[in-house]
Design a protein around this motif. Structure first.
Motif, PDB file in Angstrom:
ATOM      1  N   THR A  85      -4.735  10.361   8.195  1.00 16.69           N
ATOM      2  CA  THR A  85      -4.294  11.116   8.384  1.00 16.69           C
ATOM      3  C   THR A  85      -3.406  12.198   7.979  1.00 16.69           C
ATOM      4  O   THR A  85      -4.224  13.251   7.560  1.00 16.69           O
ATOM      5  CB  THR A  85      -3.639  10.979   9.981  1.00 16.69           C
ATOM      6  OG1 THR A  85      -4.706   9.859  10.740  1.00 16.69           O
ATOM      7  CG2 THR A  85      -4.110  12.135  10.392  1.00 16.69           C
ATOM      8  N   ASP A 187     -13.082   8.933   3.432  1.00 24.80           N
ATOM      9  CA  ASP A 187     -12.345   8.156   4.199  1.00 24.80           C
ATOM     10  C   ASP A 187     -12.527   6.506   4.406  1.00 24.80           C
ATOM     11  O   ASP A 187     -13.195   6.352   4.515  1.00 24.80           O
ATOM     12  CB  ASP A 187     -12.804   8.609   5.435  1.00 24.80           C
ATOM     13  CG  ASP A 187     -11.423   8.258   6.831  1.00 24.80           C
ATOM     14  OD1 ASP A 187     -11.010   7.374   6.267  1.00 24.80           O
ATOM     15  OD2 ASP A 187     -12.025   8.683   8.024  1.00 24.80           O
ATOM     16  N   GLN A 190     -11.238   2.472   8.225  1.00 20.73           N
ATOM     17  CA  GLN A 190     -11.374   1.071   8.062  1.00 20.73           C
ATOM     18  C   GLN A 190     -12.440  -0.224   7.336  1.00 20.73           C
ATOM     19  O   GLN A 190     -12.821  -1.270   7.523  1.00 20.73           O
ATOM     20  CB  GLN A 190     -13.209   0.987   9.376  1.00 20.73           C
ATOM     21  CG  GLN A 190     -12.231   1.952  10.135  1.00 20.73           C
ATOM     22  CD  GLN A 190     -11.692   1.333  11.291  1.00 20.73           C
ATOM     23  OE1 GLN A 190     -11.396  -0.416  11.343  1.00 20.73           O
ATOM     24  NE2 GLN A 190     -10.947   2.219  12.729  1.00 20.73           N
ATOM     25  N   HIS A 212      -1.523  -0.596   8.664  1.00 24.99           N
ATOM     26  CA  HIS A 212      -1.649  -0.759   9.722  1.00 24.99           C
ATOM     27  C   HIS A 212      -3.129  -0.549   9.869  1.00 24.99           C
ATOM     28  O   HIS A 212      -3.219  -2.322  10.409  1.00 24.99           O
ATOM     29  CB  HIS A 212      -1.298   0.304  10.734  1.00 24.99           C
ATOM     30  CG  HIS A 212      -2.059   1.063  11.561  1.00 24.99           C
ATOM     31  ND1 HIS A 212      -2.675   1.345  12.475  1.00 24.99           N
ATOM     32  CD2 HIS A 212      -2.525   2.668  10.465  1.00 24.99           C
ATOM     33  CE1 HIS A 212      -4.040   2.279  12.680  1.00 24.99           C
ATOM     34  NE2 HIS A 212      -3.172   3.217  11.953  1.00 24.99           N
ATOM     35  N   LYS A 213      -4.750  -0.551   9.712  1.00 24.68           N
ATOM     36  CA  LYS A 213      -5.566  -1.109   9.961  1.00 24.68           C
ATOM     37  C   LYS A 213      -5.800  -2.349   8.798  1.00 24.68           C
ATOM     38  O   LYS A 213      -6.849  -2.505   8.616  1.00 24.68           O
ATOM     39  CB  LYS A 213      -6.817   0.015   9.631  1.00 24.68           C
ATOM     40  CG  LYS A 213      -6.329   1.261  10.901  1.00 24.68           C
ATOM     41  CD  LYS A 213      -7.643   2.267  10.839  1.00 24.68           C
ATOM     42  CE  LYS A 213      -6.828   3.242  11.841  1.00 24.68           C
ATOM     43  NZ  LYS A 213      -7.142   2.952  13.177  1.00 24.68           N
TER      44      LYS A 213
HETATM   45  C1  PLP Z   1     -11.977   6.364  10.494  1.00 24.46           C
HETATM   46  C2  PLP Z   1     -10.836   6.445  10.518  1.00 24.46           C
HETATM   47  N1  PLP Z   1     -10.821   7.752  10.228  1.00 24.46           N
HETATM   48  C3  PLP Z   1      -9.243   8.100   9.921  1.00 24.46           C
HETATM   49  C4  PLP Z   1      -8.213   7.066  10.839  1.00 24.46           C
HETATM   50  C5  PLP Z   1      -6.305   7.860  11.059  1.00 24.46           C
HETATM   51  O1  PLP Z   1      -6.267   6.705  10.325  1.00 24.46           O
HETATM   52  P1  PLP Z   1      -4.585   6.515  10.479  1.00 24.46           P
HETATM   53  O2  PLP Z   1      -3.949   5.864  11.907  1.00 24.46           O
HETATM   54  O3  PLP Z   1      -3.916   5.554   9.503  1.00 24.46           O
HETATM   55  O4  PLP Z   1      -3.125   7.965  10.447  1.00 24.46           O
HETATM   56  C6  PLP Z   1      -8.775   6.262  11.905  1.00 24.46           C
HETATM   57  C7  PLP Z   1      -8.065   5.904  12.398  1.00 24.46           C
HETATM   58  O5  PLP Z   1      -8.455   5.050  13.962  1.00 24.46           O
HETATM   59  C8  PLP Z   1      -9.902   6.354  11.438  1.00 24.46           C
HETATM   60  O6  PLP Z   1     -10.731   4.746  12.040  1.00 24.46           O
END
Ligand code: PLP
Length: 394
Positions: A85, A187, A190, A212-213
């Motif tokens: 984000t 982005d 995932q 964290h993902k």
């Molecule tokens: C495709 C995608 N973009 C952006 C985000 C946001 O990521 P972060 O939690 O690292 O800010 C997510 C989180 O669910 C996501 O799945």
């Protein structure tokens, strides 16, 4: 078998199928953060005593590791952030704001939609959205039309849809975009948990990473910035650790990455993220992809046997997330019942309301897997879904 590396699975019997929201953390990731706090807690890039130097070294080691992990060409291209984000917002507000047109896909997460709205862009007014077909595949023909009609656009596309698991062919998307003079951001929230990313092969200009993902701590991530843009991009925050020289008349900034990393960083988080990357290197992507594809296919086959299930795409070019509904059943009710039966998954719009609206639904039931999920997890999920369906349908 790999579950033994993750304390969560020793402490909980939960069938964890919410990896799209966040992944579990291996013990090495947790231990490295405790070690930092207990044994050499100091700030980085400032003081010059033993523990401070060690903290700086450990922090910078992760930059080099991440550079190698994604095959970037220089470590200056890796800037730490608190997650995808922040990475997307940084580039949107400091670089992409001056572009006349931003092009996104139909499957974007709100993190790659709302920042554009905040710039006053709306559909057809500085923001264009590439169509997808009835299987949620990216429409290359429409993309090319948009590129043709909007010279030198900024393209910002998710690599893997968190809501439907669809993998976008970023290499092809970038190639086409570049041929029309566009700049490309991806982005990658995932991506790294599921597949090997070679940034030079993808050739994207910006790539957003989430710790964290990717089996790492929360509150840490990164943005890859292609070297040729590093000089011109202005930081969107400044302050301590970003400057070369300051007086009341002005400041001179350091070079990348330091000019972009204002204030005290998430030091423990970055160190833990490094351990997550080392852990992936130890398991190897070959194994991750192989294990995950088998279980994902089994999941799809078993789900398909359930009565009245509705999918929105098949599993071609898909990984990580499988989304569905049952005719006549509210997805929230399934979520509540499954939680009672010890199955953790997400129901709702998955921060992707525009595509839900396009499909005429409020949300889905989303099973999101990681390589440590096995056939037993799928069997337990299916059993729980069958019980929930009996309860809700009678
Ligand atoms: C495709 C995608 N973009 C952006 C985000 C946001 O990521 P972060 O939690 O690292 O800010 C997510 C989180 O669910 C996501 O799945």
């Amino acid at each position: 078998m790999f579950k033994n590396d993750f304390p969560y699975f020793q402490n909980s019997k939960t069938i964890y199928l919410d990896n799209g929201a966040t992944t579990q953390k291996p013990k090495s990731v947790i231990d490295s953060q405790v070690e930092y706090y207990e044994q050499y807690c100091s700030n980085t890039h400032r003081s010059n005593f033993g523990h401070a130097n060690k903290a700086t070294q450990e922090f910078e080691k992760v930059r080099t590791l991440l550079k190698e992990f994604i095959n970037a060409s220089a470590k200056e291209e890796i800037i730490f952030t608190k997650g995808v984000t922040e990475s997307l917002n940084f580039i949107a507000s400091s670089f992409a704001k001056d572009f006349k047109t931003v092009i996104i896909s139909s499957l974007e997460h709100h993190s790659n939609i709302v920042p554009w709205h905040m710039q006053g862009r709306t559909l057809g007014n500085g923001l264009e959205v590439v169509n997808c077909n009835e299987n949620l595949d990216f429409d290359m023909t429409h993309f090319e039309e948009l590129l043709k009609a909007n010279a030198n656009a900024f393209v910002s596309i998710t690599h893997i849809s968190n809501a439907f698991g669809k993998i976008h062919d970023m290499e092809a998307i970038t190639k086409l975009a570049h041929s029309y003079g566009a700049v490309v951001m991806c982005d990658g929230a995932q991506s790294l948990a599921h597949l090997k990313v070679d940034i030079q092969k993808l050739d994207v200009d910006f790539f957003a990473i989430s710790g964290h993902k990717t089996f790492g701590p929360t509150g840490v991530g990164a943005i890859y910035i292609k070297e040729k843009y590093l000089k011109d991009i202005k930081p969107y925050q400044t302050g301590g650790a970003t400057i070369h020289e300051v007086d009341f008349n002005g400041s001179t900034l350091l070079d990348s990455p330091y000019k972009f990393e204002a204030g005290t960083q998430n030091i423990a988080g970055v160190i833990g993220f490094g351990k997550a990357l080392e852990y992936i290197n130890h398991v190897r992507y070959e194994n991750i992809e192989n294990l995950e594809h088998k279980v994902f296919k089994y999941l799809d086959e078993e789900l398909a046997k359930l009565p009245d299930i509705v999918f929105y795409n098949d599993i071609s070019n898909t990984i990580g997330s499988r989304s569905f509904n049952f005719k006549g059943i509210v997805h929230d009710d399934i979520g509540i019942l499954l939680d009672k039966m010890g199955v953790a998954l997400r129901v709702g719009h998955h921060c992707a309301q525009p595509i839900m609206k396009k499909l005429g639904i409020k949300g889905t039931i989303r099973v999101s897997t990681a390589f440590y999920n096995d056939y037993v997890d799928v069997d337990k999920l299916i059993e729980a879904l069958k019980r929930a369906l009996i309860m809700l349908k009678g």
